[in-house]
Design a protein around this motif. Sequence first.
Motif, PDB file in Angstrom:
ATOM      1  N   THR A 166      18.261  14.637 -12.095  1.00 12.37           N
ATOM      2  CA  THR A 166      18.678  14.127 -10.794  1.00 12.37           C
ATOM      3  C   THR A 166      18.257  15.105  -9.714  1.00 12.37           C
TER       4      THR A 166
ATOM      5  N   HIS B  39      11.803   5.587 -13.726  1.00 15.22           N
ATOM      6  CA  HIS B  39      11.487   4.487 -14.637  1.00 15.22           C
ATOM      7  C   HIS B  39      11.842   3.123 -14.046  1.00 15.22           C
ATOM      8  N   ASP B  40      13.019   3.022 -13.430  1.00 16.19           N
ATOM      9  CA  ASP B  40      13.478   1.732 -12.916  1.00 16.19           C
ATOM     10  C   ASP B  40      12.565   1.183 -11.831  1.00 16.19           C
TER      11      ASP B  40
ATOM     12  N   ARG C 229      11.648  16.795 -18.711  1.00 18.86           N
ATOM     13  CA  ARG C 229      12.874  16.207 -19.244  1.00 18.86           C
ATOM     14  C   ARG C 229      13.202  14.941 -18.478  1.00 18.86           C
ATOM     15  N   ASN C 230      13.851  14.027 -19.174  1.00 16.04           N
ATOM     16  CA  ASN C 230      14.275  12.777 -18.565  1.00 16.04           C
ATOM     17  C   ASN C 230      15.683  12.926 -18.012  1.00 16.04           C
ATOM     18  N   GLU C 231      16.091  11.988 -17.170  1.00 16.37           N
ATOM     19  CA  GLU C 231      17.432  11.953 -16.582  1.00 16.37           C
ATOM     20  C   GLU C 231      17.715  13.157 -15.680  1.00 16.37           C
TER      21      GLU C 231
ATOM     22  N   LYS D 186      16.964   9.758  -9.892  1.00 18.11           N
ATOM     23  CA  LYS D 186      17.047  10.223 -11.270  1.00 18.11           C
ATOM     24  C   LYS D 186      15.818   9.714 -12.012  1.00 18.11           C
TER      25      LYS D 186
ATOM     26  N   PRO E 295      19.890  17.392 -17.313  1.00 13.90           N
ATOM     27  CA  PRO E 295      20.821  16.978 -18.364  1.00 13.90           C
ATOM     28  C   PRO E 295      21.009  18.112 -19.367  1.00 13.90           C
TER      29      PRO E 295
END
Length: 135
Positions: A103, A75-76, A99-101, A27, A123
């Motif tokens: 998967t 990001h992580d 877009r973020n998030e 993600k 998302p």
Amino acid sequence: MKKIVFAALATVLAVSLFAQTEEIEKKGFLTTKWCVKNDLFKDCRLESAVCGFEGCFKEWDFGDPIKEELVLYVHDEGMTYNIKLDKIKRSEFDEALNRNEVTIIGSYDRNGNTIHAEELKAPPPPKKSFFKGCL
């Protein structure tokens, strides 16, 4: 007969040991390689997904091949993964770009640091808001 069965099992074992792909689910932020290289995320122009970089429409004509270099920035981990969307419809991909998030589920090839996407989950779009006050 035993030799044939043993040879088949040995072949399957050798292939599984040397295979460089594994199932993966990540993600992150889905964008183009050029945008990540230039630290443009939300401000990345959509034309970079078609012809490779910002302002490329001046040189690109319809009928020219699409230069699609997509990456997922996680990001992580602080890492980017190359993405191949061969099994995903273009309409699904368009909803998730920049877009973020997002998967991505698929198989991971360690040699090319590439995820061959089999499924993409974007998302939901942001809710509409009403601005009260002067502009």
